[in-house]
Design an enzyme around this catalytic site. Structure first.
Site, mmCIF file in Angstrom:
data_model
loop_
_atom_site.group_PDB
_atom_site.id
_atom_site.type_symbol
_atom_site.label_atom_id
_atom_site.label_comp_id
_atom_site.label_asym_id
_atom_site.label_seq_id
_atom_site.Cartn_x
_atom_site.Cartn_y
_atom_site.Cartn_z
ATOM 1 N N ARG A 1 30.648 35.712 39.751
ATOM 2 C CA ARG A 1 32.054 35.986 39.484
ATOM 3 C C ARG A 1 32.898 35.762 40.734
ATOM 4 O O ARG A 1 34.063 35.379 40.648
ATOM 5 C CB ARG A 1 32.247 37.403 38.929
ATOM 6 N N ASP B 1 38.203 38.224 45.329
ATOM 7 C CA ASP B 1 38.994 38.548 44.149
ATOM 8 C C ASP B 1 40.497 38.456 44.431
ATOM 9 O O ASP B 1 41.298 38.163 43.541
ATOM 10 C CB ASP B 1 38.706 39.970 43.669
ATOM 11 N N ASP C 1 44.485 44.774 44.135
ATOM 12 C CA ASP C 1 44.426 44.318 42.748
ATOM 13 C C ASP C 1 45.715 44.534 41.963
ATOM 14 O O ASP C 1 45.721 44.405 40.738
ATOM 15 C CB ASP C 1 43.268 45.005 42.019
#
Length: 384
Positions: free
Chosen positions: A236, A164, A106
């Site tokens: 999501r 993600d 991330d």
């Protein structure tokens, strides 16, 4: 000639989008003055209390507050947004020294919206170097045999990758652009191709976590992740795929990425239409209890607007109309516009199973709502 998205809006849509600008300015100016260079996350009863710069400076969402500040800096020309944004950037840089193992896939979220945003908008060379350090850290997580970027640093998770990460790899495309070194973009494309096979299903739904063979990159398992369970459809996760693959198409010119973004987008829109344009946490969860996630709405809206930038003219209205629908649903049902209160977008959910971060105001939803509305008004900075 660049596509002017404002020309795709109806008169009513333009008026609505324009009406949000002074409200956004009031909200974020007030929050900037209250929050400053602290890093907020969840608002509790209209107040940011747990600041991540104190409790967890390596937390993955810590780039979104400076992202808000830089977007407002660009949209308003107010230089008072610059100082707190740079101070957060300084905080994030210290994390490399203090909590290196807390950093993982991330880092793109953290540094694209802080240091890289700073460099893009101001040309600051120190910020550029910080962004390149983050990109190098991310590239260093690449498994060349399996052709994927490892997620997290958990024991026995060496084969894990998550959807993600499609947002994070945009920092690799940027790094290749500014250095002329193709290796960063090569890593991004190889990772995107592996996830395209292992994560994006034929019907447009997506896994969240996949466990990949370390030597071949073949799918071994798909743990449930933050949705209802393995094989379900965490909304999501769909939104990360939509926006992430649309951005990968933008940076690489690869049609297969745009096609993937469109496939997931069509799946998302078909499902969210069943609930008055409001996203559940998971499209394949039981009918009861009902849990919502505004995050999926606002991230997907950004992704749809990115797709609209790249498709032929006659395809554009579908994606623009749906982006507006998703944002209007959030504005109507889930926004707190009181500038005396912290937190704009309500009903955001981190995980299906967690009471503590389910249906709460989360600061990074505010970022995506802001970005999407600024795009509709032709005022957004390109930070991805």
């Amino acid at each position: 000639m660049a596509f002017d998205i404002t020309q795709m809006l109806t008169e009513e849509e333009r008026e609505w989008a324009a009406s949000l600008l002074p409200k956004l300015n009031d909200k974020f100016k007030a929050e900037r003055d209250r929050v400053g260079s602290h890093i907020p996350y969840i608002s509790e009863d209209g107040v940011y209390r747990d600041f991540k710069d104190v409790s967890d400076p390596a937390w993955w969402t810590n780039g979104f507050w400076p992202g808000i500040l830089w977007q407002m800096y660009q949209a308003t020309g107010d230089k008072n947004y610059e100082k707190p944004a740079r101070e957060v950037e300084d905080t994030l840089t210290k994390v490399i020294d203090t909590d290196f193992m807390g950093l993982h896939h991330d880092v793109g979220f953290m540094w694209l919206l802080s240091a890289v945003a700073d460099y893009r908008l101001t040309g600051d060379e120190r910020a550029k170097n910080r962004g390149l350090a983050a990109a190098t850290l991310l590239a260093g997580r690449f498994n060349p045999a399996g052709r994927f970027i490892r997620a997290w640093n958990l024991p026995n998770s060496e084969g894990w990758a998550i959807i993600d990460s499609m947002m994070n790899i945009q920092i690799l495309f940027w790094a290749s652009d500014v250095t002329g070194d193709p290796r960063f973009a090569d890593v991004a494309r190889m990772h995107a191709d592996t996830l395209l096979k292992a994560v994006v299903r034929p019907d447009g739904s997506c896994n969240h976590i996949v466990d990949l063979d370390l030597e071949t990159g073949e799918l071994r398992d798909n743990p449930g992740g933050q949705g209802y369970k393995s094989g379900s459809s965490w909304t999501r996760g769909q939104s990360w795929a939509i926006y992430g693959y649309a951005l990968a198409a933008h940076h690489s010119g690869e049609q297969r990425y745009l096609d993937a973004a469109k496939r997931v987008a069509n799946y998302f829109c078909a499902n969210v239409a069943l609930n008055d344009d409001k996203a559940l946490i998971d499209f394949r969860a039981p009918a009861e209890p009902v849990y919502w996630d505004a995050l999926a709405n606002v991230i997907t809206a950004c992704g749809l607007l990115e797709i609209a930038e790249q498709v032929p003219e006659l395809e554009r209205p579908f994606y623009v109309r749906w982006a507006v629908r998703l944002l209007k649903a959030v504005d109507k049902n889930w926004c707190d516009w009181d500038s005396a209160r912290d937190g704009l977008v309500q009903m955001c959910s981190g995980c299906y199973e967690n009471d503590s971060d389910r249906e709460v105001p989360m600061m990074y939803a505010d970022y995506y709502f802001l970005e999407a509305v600024l795009r509709l008004n032709g005022k957004a900075a390109q930070l991805w």
